[in-house]
Design a protein around this motif. Structure first.
Motif: not given
Length: 150
Positions: A7-8, A131-133, A54-57, A110-114
């Motif tokens: 989800l973004s 989450a991801a960049l 902790d959860l990874p990004v 530019r965005f973070l998407s969980p």
């Protein structure tokens, strides 16, 4: 049963922020018409706390892609170390890697998407997975470092 969904969402912020806006409150409507229910963010915070890790990004959801996991180590961009429920939604505290800070400052990501876990059939969000960049979004979301000028 649960479904895993990328989800973004996000907040427009400058640099690599310590706190990121992961989910708005209430029902979230995706561009493709799917809806997700984030009204019970206290459940998401409780699940995170109970997990004790902790959860990874990562970058571009590489941890979620079978090819990414098989091809070797997926480099982290950071770690979500804390979640907080606020009046405007779910927020996460992120410890960014130096590489991620540089890439965000250079506007390479530019965005973070969980990635969320939802209750199958209802769309109720029960847990945050990671989450991801990302460089592009399947859903409407402002960039991490501010809105582009018009």
């Amino acid at each position: 049963m649960h479904d895993t969904v990328r989800l973004s969402t996000g907040e427009h912020l400058n640099g690599a922020p310590e706190w990121v806006h992961l989910l708005p409150p209430g029902v979230i409507e995706a561009r493709d018409g799917r809806t997700f229910d984030a009204t019970d963010s206290a459940t998401i915070v409780a699940a995170f706390s109970a997990g004790g890790i902790d959860l990874p990004v990562d970058y571009e959801h590489q941890n979620d892609a079978p090819k990414g996991r098989v091809s070797g180590r997926v480099p982290p961009a950071g770690w979500i170390t804390e979640l907080k429920q606020r009046s405007n939604g779910l927020w996460g505290r992120v410890e960014w890697t130096e590489r991620a800070r540089i890439l965000i400052a250079a506007r390479k990501h530019r965005f973070l998407s969980p990635t969320i876990i939802t209750e199958k059939g209802s769309g109720r969000i029960v847990r945050l997975k990671s989450a991801a960049l990302v460089t592009t979004l399947p859903f409407a979301s402002p960039p991490l470092h501010g809105r582009p000028s018009s």
